[in-house]
Structure formats: C-alpha cells, structure tokens
Design an enzyme around this catalytic site. Structure first.
Site, PDB file in Angstrom:
ATOM      1  N   ASP A   1     -27.900 -21.858  -8.775  1.00 19.33           N
ATOM      2  CA  ASP A   1     -27.770 -23.301  -8.608  1.00 19.33           C
ATOM      3  C   ASP A   1     -28.157 -23.983  -9.913  1.00 19.33           C
ATOM      4  O   ASP A   1     -28.950 -23.453 -10.699  1.00 19.33           O
ATOM      5  CB  ASP A   1     -28.689 -23.758  -7.475  1.00 19.33           C
ATOM      6  CG  ASP A   1     -28.481 -25.209  -7.095  1.00 19.33           C
ATOM      7  OD1 ASP A   1     -27.672 -25.472  -6.184  1.00 19.33           O
ATOM      8  OD2 ASP A   1     -29.124 -26.081  -7.707  1.00 19.33           O
TER       9      ASP A   1
ATOM     10  N   HIS B   1     -30.099 -26.336 -10.376  1.00 15.75           N
ATOM     11  CA  HIS B   1     -31.502 -26.740 -10.376  1.00 15.75           C
ATOM     12  C   HIS B   1     -32.383 -25.573  -9.924  1.00 15.75           C
ATOM     13  O   HIS B   1     -31.971 -24.763  -9.092  1.00 15.75           O
ATOM     14  CB  HIS B   1     -31.702 -27.940  -9.445  1.00 15.75           C
ATOM     15  CG  HIS B   1     -30.751 -29.046  -9.707  1.00 15.75           C
ATOM     16  ND1 HIS B   1     -29.553 -29.192  -9.019  1.00 15.75           N
ATOM     17  CD2 HIS B   1     -30.789 -30.057 -10.606  1.00 15.75           C
ATOM     18  CE1 HIS B   1     -28.898 -30.238  -9.475  1.00 15.75           C
ATOM     19  NE2 HIS B   1     -29.622 -30.784 -10.441  1.00 15.75           N
TER      20      HIS B   1
ATOM     21  N   ASP C   1     -23.101 -26.462  -8.560  1.00  9.27           N
ATOM     22  CA  ASP C   1     -23.332 -27.751  -9.200  1.00  9.27           C
ATOM     23  C   ASP C   1     -23.594 -27.639 -10.697  1.00  9.27           C
ATOM     24  O   ASP C   1     -23.801 -28.653 -11.365  1.00  9.27           O
ATOM     25  CB  ASP C   1     -24.479 -28.508  -8.516  1.00  9.27           C
ATOM     26  CG  ASP C   1     -25.699 -27.649  -8.237  1.00  9.27           C
ATOM     27  OD1 ASP C   1     -25.646 -26.426  -8.474  1.00  9.27           O
ATOM     28  OD2 ASP C   1     -26.711 -28.195  -7.772  1.00  9.27           O
TER      29      ASP C   1
ATOM     30  N   HIS D   1     -34.947 -25.660  -2.296  1.00 10.58           N
ATOM     31  CA  HIS D   1     -36.064 -26.528  -2.690  1.00 10.58           C
ATOM     32  C   HIS D   1     -37.136 -26.630  -1.604  1.00 10.58           C
ATOM     33  O   HIS D   1     -38.197 -27.222  -1.839  1.00 10.58           O
ATOM     34  CB  HIS D   1     -35.566 -27.938  -3.020  1.00 10.58           C
ATOM     35  CG  HIS D   1     -34.684 -28.006  -4.223  1.00 10.58           C
ATOM     36  ND1 HIS D   1     -35.041 -27.479  -5.446  1.00 10.58           N
ATOM     37  CD2 HIS D   1     -33.437 -28.548  -4.400  1.00 10.58           C
ATOM     38  CE1 HIS D   1     -34.064 -27.688  -6.315  1.00 10.58           C
ATOM     39  NE2 HIS D   1     -33.083 -28.330  -5.702  1.00 10.58           N
TER      40      HIS D   1
END
Length: 370
Positions: free
Chosen positions: A206, A208, A296, A170
């Site tokens: 991931d 996200h 995740d 991120h």
C-alpha cells in the site's frame, strides 16, 4: 493456470462514510462502496472465480484485536443514535472530538468515558474514520473475506484474493483510523499461524505504511512485517511511524522492515525496494504469505504522491509470486475508480504468472483445519 479466485462479501457495501472530517473540515471521502464493485466486476470479466465469504466466529479476530475494540464497533452507532446526535446537532456519523491521550491525563488516574461522544476518542485515533449504520457489518464482512481466503488456501488453493473493504492495515490492536476498522491482513496472518504455519510473512505494498499490522506483530518473531510506502517524514499518513529504523522489539527484533520512499518515486525506486524486501522475506523463510495489496501508489491515485504505473503493479505481482508460498492477497487502498479494477487485475495477472502450486519451503507448515 487458472486465475486466482476472488473472495468478496456483499456486506462490504454497507459502509457509507458519506464524508470525512479532515483538519476540521467535512470533505468528500474516497473510501466508497463502489471500490468493491469496480474491482469485482473487473476481475470477474477477466475470468476470476468469485466466491462469497463465509461467516466466521470471532476467535481469530479477538486474538488480533482487543475485546473492547470489537465490542465498541459492534454497538457504538446504536448508542450514538440513542443519544440523539443525528438530530441534535445533526451529526449522523460517529466522529470523535475528545482524545484522552497519555499527555492529557498525565499522572491522573483516568476512568473510562461514560458519554458516547467522549468514548469515540478512546478507540479512534483520527477524525477521518467515521462510523455509520453499516460500518461494523462491512468491517466484519471484510474479516470474513480474509478468513475465507485462508480457508481456500489451506484446502489446497495456491493463492486467493480477498476483496476486503473497508481496508484494514492501519487498525491496531485497540484502535482504528486511516479508513480502517479491523485489520484484515493481521487476521489472515494469525489464521495461518493457527493453521500450523510456524512462520508467516506480511508484505505490504500500500502507498501508506501499515502501522496497525506492524504494531500488532512488532514484538513477535513468528510473523515478519515488511512495507514499501511513501515516507511518513515527508508529511504523509501515518506521520509518526513507518520509518526504516523500526525493526521490532524483544523477540520480534529483526522481524520488521520498512522502505520509505520519497514523494514522486516511480516504478524504478518502488520495485527496487520491493526486490530488497522480497530478499528479506526469503531469508525469514515463511511457509505462508499475506500480501497487503494497496494500489494507491499508482500515479493517478488521489491519496498518495507516488508514481507507480500499471506495468509496475504487474511486475510487483511477478516478484511477490516468485516467493511461491501459499498466499492470501488482501485488498487495502486504491481510490481512483476509473483505474482501480485494472490495477488490481494487473497485479494478479503478474502474480498468476508464477507457479503458485509449489509446496512451501519455509520453516514449518504443520497444517490443520481452521
């Protein structure tokens, strides 16, 4: 074939957020130092070789991130303490409260903020990603993990796993957020480029979207970024980017590919999207690969609504391993300590099932020492 070696750094344990500030509330964070120890112990128990990361110079790091961001992270906590905030008002972590956005400034000629509590919002784009006394040490240690893994692969190791913590995907060129400070996957991809790989692909699984990695390479044609993640339009971080229509700009058009999935998606939808992404990677024909491995998306993870199983992660490892490129696997998210180590082990078990020593067949690999 021996298991993929693991690169880790004791520095990764130095970052202790204690809590996050989410929608104005102090809440317990899931990005804790124990993430490193449970993964490390699970992989060591499964026979993976462990190696401590070597310290690297800033050269590649500063090619990926602005000097201002790197310098800020190295000094801000000391500045925060000097300003007295741990005593008054009692905030022992750097948390932004003011964000000098373009909408706030309008046409006005803004100056850099002078006060440390105002400067925080120039570099952090959320309030969750706090900076403490060991944050920079840990983030730099994570970068060293990624670079040491590239070193091992360049020396002839088919694949290498970098146990990076804090995660990184991120983090953009000039800002941090989403529990990420420095972009480990982007650093690894840039290191591969500087080692002679003309085309590098980053595959991000991931839960996200890796907005930072995408942004860093969005205008470049030499690095492909592809991601399978929960739909940000359904209310999930990073909310405003990570959609299928994002394809790159300028020379980079066509080198970005996103596969947003509906909340509740499980192995079937997730693996189908990954399979399509792998076909696109093959068409791009990279000579080296970076994997942003977040676990995740697992059904028991507290940070996403996806429903991927351990078997799904093992199959994902097989699919990505079938690309048969020199590969660095970088740890991103994954927050259920009870299953975190097993999920990473499952992915690597699947990945190790392929022939990782097959020479690259991409569009250029004029390897040289980093």
């Amino acid at each position: 074939m021996s298991p993929t070696p693991v690169i880790w750094s004791p520095s990764s344990l130095a970052h202790e957020p204690n809590a996050e500030v989410w929608i104005g509330l102090r809440t317990k964070g899931d990005e804790v130092p124990e993430r490193v120890t449970v993964i490390r112990d699970a992989l060591e128990g499964a026979g993976h070789e462990l190696q401590v990361a070597a310290v690297h110079p800033d050269t590649v790091l500063r090619a990926v991130h602005s000097a201002a961001l790197v310098d800020y992270l190295s000094s801000v906590y000391a500045d925060w303490v000097s300003a007295g905030f741990p005593e008054d008002p009692g905030q022992d972590r750097v948390v932004p409260y003011f964000f000098p956005t373009a909408a706030m400034r309008g046409p006005l000629p803004a100056q850099p903020a002078r006060a440390v509590h105002a400067r925080a919002g120039e570099f952090a784009y959320d309030t969750m990603t706090v900076v403490g006394p060991g944050t920079n040490e840990a983030a730099r240690g994570a970068v060293d993990c990624a670079l040491t893994a590239v070193d091992r692969v360049q020396a002839g190791q088919g694949s290498c796993y970098a146990l990076c913590r804090p995660p990184g995907h991120h983090a953009t060129r000039e800002a941090f957020g989403g529990s990420c400070y420095l972009n480990n996957a982007a650093v690894a991809a840039e290191a591969f480029r500087r080692a002679g790989h003309n085309h590098v692909a980053v595959v991000d699984i991931d839960a996200h979207h890796g907005n930072g990695t995408e942004a860093i390479f969005y205008a470049r044609s030499d690095v492909f970024y592809g991601s399978v993640h929960v739909d940000p339009g359904a209310g999930w971080f990073p909310h405003v980017v990570g959609f299928a229509g994002e394809r790159g700009v300028g020379d980079g058009y066509g080198s970005t590919s996103n596969f947003p999935l509906a909340p509740g998606s499980g192995d079937g939808e997730w693996l189908a999207a990954l399979g399509t992404l792998i076909t696109e990677v093959e068409q791009f024909a990279p000579s080296a690969l970076v994997v942003s491995l977040g676990v995740d998306a697992a059904r028991d993870d507290p940070e996403s609504p996806l429903e991927v199983t351990m078997a799904g992660y093992e199959r994902a490892g097989e699919l990505i391993g079938s690309l048969s490129r020199p590969t660095v696997i970088v740890q991103e998210g994954g927050y259920n300590l009870a299953t975190l180590g097993s999920l990473v082990r499952a992915f690597l078990r699947g990945h190790d099932g392929g022939d990782q020593q097959v020479p690259a067949t991409g569009r250029g690999n004029d390897a040289q020492e980093l």
